[in-house]
Motif scaffolding. Structure first.
Motif, PDB file in Angstrom:
ATOM      1  N   PHE A   1      48.413  33.261   6.121  1.00 48.76           N
ATOM      2  CA  PHE A   1      47.689  34.453   5.672  1.00 48.76           C
ATOM      3  C   PHE A   1      46.438  34.787   6.482  1.00 48.76           C
ATOM      4  O   PHE A   1      46.011  35.928   6.526  1.00 48.76           O
ATOM      5  N   ASN A   2      45.793  33.774   7.048  1.00 43.55           N
ATOM      6  CA  ASN A   2      44.493  34.040   7.693  1.00 43.55           C
ATOM      7  C   ASN A   2      44.272  33.079   8.859  1.00 43.55           C
ATOM      8  O   ASN A   2      44.996  32.088   9.006  1.00 43.55           O
ATOM      9  N   GLU A   3      43.239  33.391   9.654  1.00 42.87           N
ATOM     10  CA  GLU A   3      42.965  32.564  10.835  1.00 42.87           C
ATOM     11  C   GLU A   3      42.381  31.206  10.470  1.00 42.87           C
ATOM     12  O   GLU A   3      42.405  30.273  11.265  1.00 42.87           O
ATOM     13  N   GLU A   4      41.810  31.098   9.263  1.00 47.47           N
ATOM     14  CA  GLU A   4      41.245  29.816   8.827  1.00 47.47           C
ATOM     15  C   GLU A   4      42.344  28.804   8.504  1.00 47.47           C
ATOM     16  O   GLU A   4      42.086  27.604   8.414  1.00 47.47           O
ATOM     17  N   GLY A   5      43.562  29.305   8.274  1.00 48.40           N
ATOM     18  CA  GLY A   5      44.679  28.408   7.983  1.00 48.40           C
ATOM     19  C   GLY A   5      44.579  27.748   6.620  1.00 48.40           C
ATOM     20  O   GLY A   5      44.957  26.584   6.457  1.00 48.40           O
ATOM     21  N   VAL A   6      44.044  28.491   5.633  1.00 52.19           N
ATOM     22  CA  VAL A   6      44.032  27.975   4.253  1.00 52.19           C
ATOM     23  C   VAL A   6      44.564  29.044   3.304  1.00 52.19           C
ATOM     24  O   VAL A   6      44.614  30.236   3.643  1.00 52.19           O
ATOM     25  N   LEU A   7      44.934  28.589   2.117  1.00 51.92           N
ATOM     26  CA  LEU A   7      45.392  29.513   1.078  1.00 51.92           C
ATOM     27  C   LEU A   7      44.296  30.556   0.839  1.00 51.92           C
ATOM     28  O   LEU A   7      43.122  30.202   0.728  1.00 51.92           O
ATOM     29  N   PRO A   8      44.647  31.855   0.742  1.00 45.71           N
ATOM     30  CA  PRO A   8      43.614  32.842   0.403  1.00 45.71           C
ATOM     31  C   PRO A   8      43.047  32.548  -0.986  1.00 45.71           C
ATOM     32  O   PRO A   8      43.639  31.781  -1.748  1.00 45.71           O
ATOM     33  N   PHE A   9      41.925  33.173  -1.315  1.00 45.97           N
ATOM     34  CA  PHE A   9      41.398  33.093  -2.679  1.00 45.97           C
ATOM     35  C   PHE A   9      42.447  33.775  -3.561  1.00 45.97           C
ATOM     36  O   PHE A   9      42.696  34.974  -3.423  1.00 45.97           O
TER      37      PHE A   9
END
Ligand code: FAD
Length: 424
Positions: A273-281
């Protein structure tokens, strides 16, 4: 006794942002911020999940307040170089078909603006491993669990570090000459007649009044202007004055879980989902929410329960997780089987149940800023600008980015704001 130009009660995000913008616009004025805790942001501010969503509101006013505040926070981190711990992980609001239909008009409008992307179940299934369909599951029916049919993904969304945000404002306030007095509990606001006549029982009902200062456990402090930003305790100081802030406090709790299996780690470190590579909020259809904390390597869980009494009790209860959170989230994410609480804390939402927008108004020389309704961090900068403008008697406040907002927009009397449907 010294009389401050501005005395702020409460060193949470609302009080801090107010003092900061007042000083920025009035260099050299004397500002004192009083809090009963030992440092800034120790009330709801430090207890929050500090999530932000710039556009993901159904109320246009909330979109403006959050949008401009988030832009300011991004500016501080990306342009000024102060780390606020901002992680742009996005917001994923999971909805059943029925729930989606209730907000589909706004969601589609936001998608056209490029602020969100609407995912259908089939697309989500490729990105997120969870249970989507509970038809025929009697236990799920008993738990009032709804299917996941849609996901509304907000782009300019994520979470930050509430402590770092509070310290940012604190340090700027000090640089501009503002002062703090901690470990000081305000017992009451002092009311006096504007013109003292020296008659008994002043002020009488027909006299104009001013709020000349505060009585604290450490003595009396005087001020020309007062800002009351006491969060979930605001009504305790306002009720004796007969002033209604149309908001009441409720306990809200956060429980953190450290992943112990590969599958649990894969849920946290979702790369899709994102560049941080973690589940979104992530907000579940049951309104439980999950923050995947990359720095800490933990999953945070919370639920804003409706039937909880209004009260200033802010003690966390571990049983709340096992009774009300775990049984639901494990239905959606079976990989969380056995996930136990590592840490927990609680704070207060100051809920304005009329329209879930913040409440900011002026009475005589006192401005009240409260009613955060659980999303005050992400709107904090705008609230500070509005309340600082009100202190100065201005009709409009300029938000970050240049947009103007009437300072009476969040006033209690004659209030007519669009209700907010995205309250988590
Ligand atoms: C569990 C939880 C999760 C949350 N998650 C989010 C989120 O993800 N995103 C978001 O935007 N918002 C979130 N919030 C809401 C957010 O924390 C609040 O909107 C925000 O902190 C409100 O700021 P405030 O300044 O009004 O209140 P506070 O931060 O509570 O500040 C009020 C201050 O006043 C002081 N005070 C009160 N009474 C007195 C007195 N008599 N004398 C002296 N000092 C006094 C207190 O000590 C306190 O420091 C969450 C809140 C909680 C509890």
């Amino acid at each position: 006794m010294l009389e401050a130009d501005l005395l702020v009660v409460g060193a949470g995000i609302f009080g801090l942002a107010t003092a900061y913008h007042y000083l920025r616009e009035n260099p050299g004025k004397s500002v004192l911020i009083v809090d009963r805790m030992g440092d800034v942001g120790q009330g709801a501010t430090a207890k929050s999940a500090a999530a932000f969503r710039a556009n993901l509101f159904t109320s246009q006013t909330n979109r403006l307040l959050a949008g401009s505040s988030v832009d300011f926070f991004l500016h501080v981190q990306e342009k000024e170089g102060h780390d606020l711990g901002i992680m742009k992980v996005g917001y994923l609001v999971l909805r059943s078909r029925e729930q989606f239909e209730r907000v589909s008009e706004v969601a589609k409008m936001l998608e056209k603006m490029g602020a969100v992307r609407i995912y259908r179940r089939e697309e989500l299934m490729e990105k997120l491993k969870m249970n989507y369909d509970f038809s025929g599951d009697e236990e799920a029916e008993l738990l009032n669990i709804m299917n996941v049919d849609y996901g509304i993904f907000g782009f300019k969304c994520g979470y930050m570090d509430a402590d770092k945000l509070a310290y940012y404002y604190r340090d700027r306030i000090r640089e501009m000459g503002g002062d703090f007095q901690f470990n000081t509990k305000v017992e009451r606001v002092i009311v006096e007649p504007e013109v003292k006549l020296g008659i008994p029982r002043e002020p009488r009902a027909w006299q104009k009044v001013k709020f000349s200062g505060i009585e604290t456990n450490k003595g009396i402090l005087k001020a020309k202007n007062l800002v009351l930003a006491a969060g979930g305790w605001s009504h305790l100081l306002l009720d004796p004055l007969g002033i209604d802030c149309i908001s009441k406090p409720k306990k809200r709790q956060i429980f953190t879980v450290r992943p112990r299996t590969e599958e649990q780690r894969a849920l946290l470190y979702n790369p899709n989902f994102n560049e941080e590579g973690v589940l979104p909020f992530t907000i579940l259809p049951t309104e439980h929410y999950i923050r995947a904390d990359k720095r800490d390597g933990t999953l945070w869980f919370a639920l804003s329960d409706e039937m909880r009494p209004y009260s200033t009790d802010d003690e966390p209860e571990e049983s709340f997780y096992y009774d009300n959170i775990y049984p639901i989230v494990v239905k959606y994410f079976p990989q969380l089987e056995g996930a136990r609480v590592d840490n927990m804390w609680a704070g207060l939402y100051m809920i304005n149940s009329v329209d879930h927008n913040p409440v900011v108004f002026r009475r005589a020389n006192m401005v009240v800023a409260t009613g955060d309704s659980g999303s005050g961090i992400m709107k904090g900068d705008a609230i500070g600008r509005i309340s600082a403008a009100l202190v100065q008697g201005k009709k409009e406040a300029e938000l970050f980015g240049g947009e103007k907002i009437p300072t009476d927009r969040l006033e209690v009397v004659g209030r007519s704001l669009e209700p907010e449907n995205f309250v988590f």
